[in-house]
Design an enzyme around this catalytic site. Structure first.
Site, PDB file in Angstrom:
ATOM      1  N   GLU A 195      14.386  49.743  73.077  1.00 47.61           N
ATOM      2  CA  GLU A 195      15.612  50.514  72.864  1.00 47.61           C
ATOM      3  C   GLU A 195      15.502  51.187  71.503  1.00 47.61           C
ATOM      4  O   GLU A 195      14.941  50.614  70.563  1.00 47.61           O
ATOM      5  CB  GLU A 195      16.830  49.590  72.893  1.00 47.61           C
ATOM      6  CG  GLU A 195      18.144  50.253  72.508  1.00 47.61           C
ATOM      7  CD  GLU A 195      19.298  49.253  72.444  1.00 47.61           C
ATOM      8  OE1 GLU A 195      19.277  48.267  73.212  1.00 47.61           O
ATOM      9  OE2 GLU A 195      20.217  49.455  71.618  1.00 47.61           O
ATOM     10  N   GLU A 200      24.385  54.144  64.947  1.00 43.62           N
ATOM     11  CA  GLU A 200      25.536  53.325  65.311  1.00 43.62           C
ATOM     12  C   GLU A 200      26.453  53.238  64.104  1.00 43.62           C
ATOM     13  O   GLU A 200      25.997  53.168  62.962  1.00 43.62           O
ATOM     14  CB  GLU A 200      25.114  51.914  65.707  1.00 43.62           C
ATOM     15  CG  GLU A 200      24.297  51.833  66.970  1.00 43.62           C
ATOM     16  CD  GLU A 200      23.867  50.413  67.270  1.00 43.62           C
ATOM     17  OE1 GLU A 200      24.547  49.748  68.073  1.00 43.62           O
ATOM     18  OE2 GLU A 200      22.851  49.971  66.705  1.00 43.62           O
TER      19      GLU A 200
END
Length: 307
Positions: A195, A200
């Protein structure tokens, strides 16, 4: 959407480091030179023709569980576990991904009438993903999740191996808000196939996190911003190459990491979502203002040079 943090990078001039101290092969040297040239191209805004370019003139979205003959540009579910599974829409322990079509889930079957929990506000040239509290009377039909937001993915419409991926967005501020822009391999199981989290946020408008995951290995870089990410639009990008990855803010490099071998084998698709709550960033408190707003005006990708 990884859940850890380690080294700190300030938003300052940055020179991408060599990935390995061992003598480079010709292939390694070519890759490194191409990456260096591409970093310069990013900084100068000379990226060429994008392979994917969404400026939200329209919002073509759907909840397809299997890839249709003509897929929507954006899929608003993750597709795990089937249409009734919480995994199909779960974004965090406290929130799920809703959309205008979501009719809720009962213990025996899916609901028949949309619940009216649409997190997407579309205006020509911009998509806003909203985060809200789930109405108490609907909690029984939303896996008892106290919050809902939204997710958009290109799982059925676009995937690419290597290149530069970028979102132009204004992030929500407030404890418990969890906006993200990330890449997932088309096939395999998480976390074994990896991933990449381009960006974020955890509600602090002066901090973002950049992460790569490969099986049990994970590296997260905490990036301090010299601006308020909730006050204006900024560009968050990633250059993904065969030997290294470089993260950018407003097209200036801020972090790097070697590319794990598992992330050199297949294409990945893009995801942008706004979740709420969870063990990493915590849950909203009395200072958190709703609705949270993740405003996006462009998502784009460019091929890696020579690939």
């Amino acid at each position: 959407m990884a859940l850890a943090a380690c080294s700190l990078f300030a938003l300052l001039p940055f020179t991408p480091p060599r990935v390995s101290a061992k003598p480079a092969t010709r292939a390694d040297q070519a890759s490194h030179l191409s990456t260096k040239a591409f970093v310069d191209a990013v900084a100068r805004g000379r990226l060429g023709t994008p392979s994917f370019d969404e400026r939200f003139d329209t919002f073509d979205s759907g909840t397809d569980q299997q890839r249709p003959k003509k897929p929507h540009r954006w899929r608003t579910v993750y597709g795990y576990g089937g249409p009734r599974s919480v995994s199909n829409r779960q974004m965090s322990a406290g929130s799920f991904a809703s959309d205008a079509r979501f009719a809720g889930m009962t213990p025996s079957a899916a609901g028949k009438v949309p619940l009216g929990l649409d997190p997407f506000l579309f205006e020509r040239g911009q998509l806003t993903i909203l985060a809200r509290r789930t109405p108490q009377g609907l909690r029984a039909m939303t896996w008892n999740k106290p919050y809902y937001g939204g997710a958009i993915t290109t799982k059925f419409s676009f995937a690419q191996k290597y290149g530069y991926f970028e979102i132009d967005a204004k992030l929500p501020a407030g404890k418990g808000m969890w906006p993200a822009f990330w890449l997932m391999p088309l096939k395999g199981t998480w976390p074994d196939t990896g991933e990449i989290d381009v960006m974020e946020g955890l509600g602090d408008p002066h901090t973002i996190y950049c992460t790569v995951i490969a099986g049990k290995a994970k590296k997260t870089t905490r990036v301090r911003l010299n601006f308020d990410a909730s006050a204006a639009f900024h560009r968050y990008g990633l250059l993904w190459g065969p030997s290294e990855m470089i993260w950018f803010v407003d097209r200036k490099p801020v972090a790097s990491a070697p590319t794990p071998r598992v992330l050199t084998t297949q294409k990945a698709y893009m995801i942008a979502n706004l979740a709420v709550g969870g063990a990493w960033g915590g849950y909203p408190d009395k200072t958190t203002r709703f609705p949270g707003r993740y405003e996006v005006r462009r998502i784009a990708a460019w091929p890696h040079p020579g690939m």
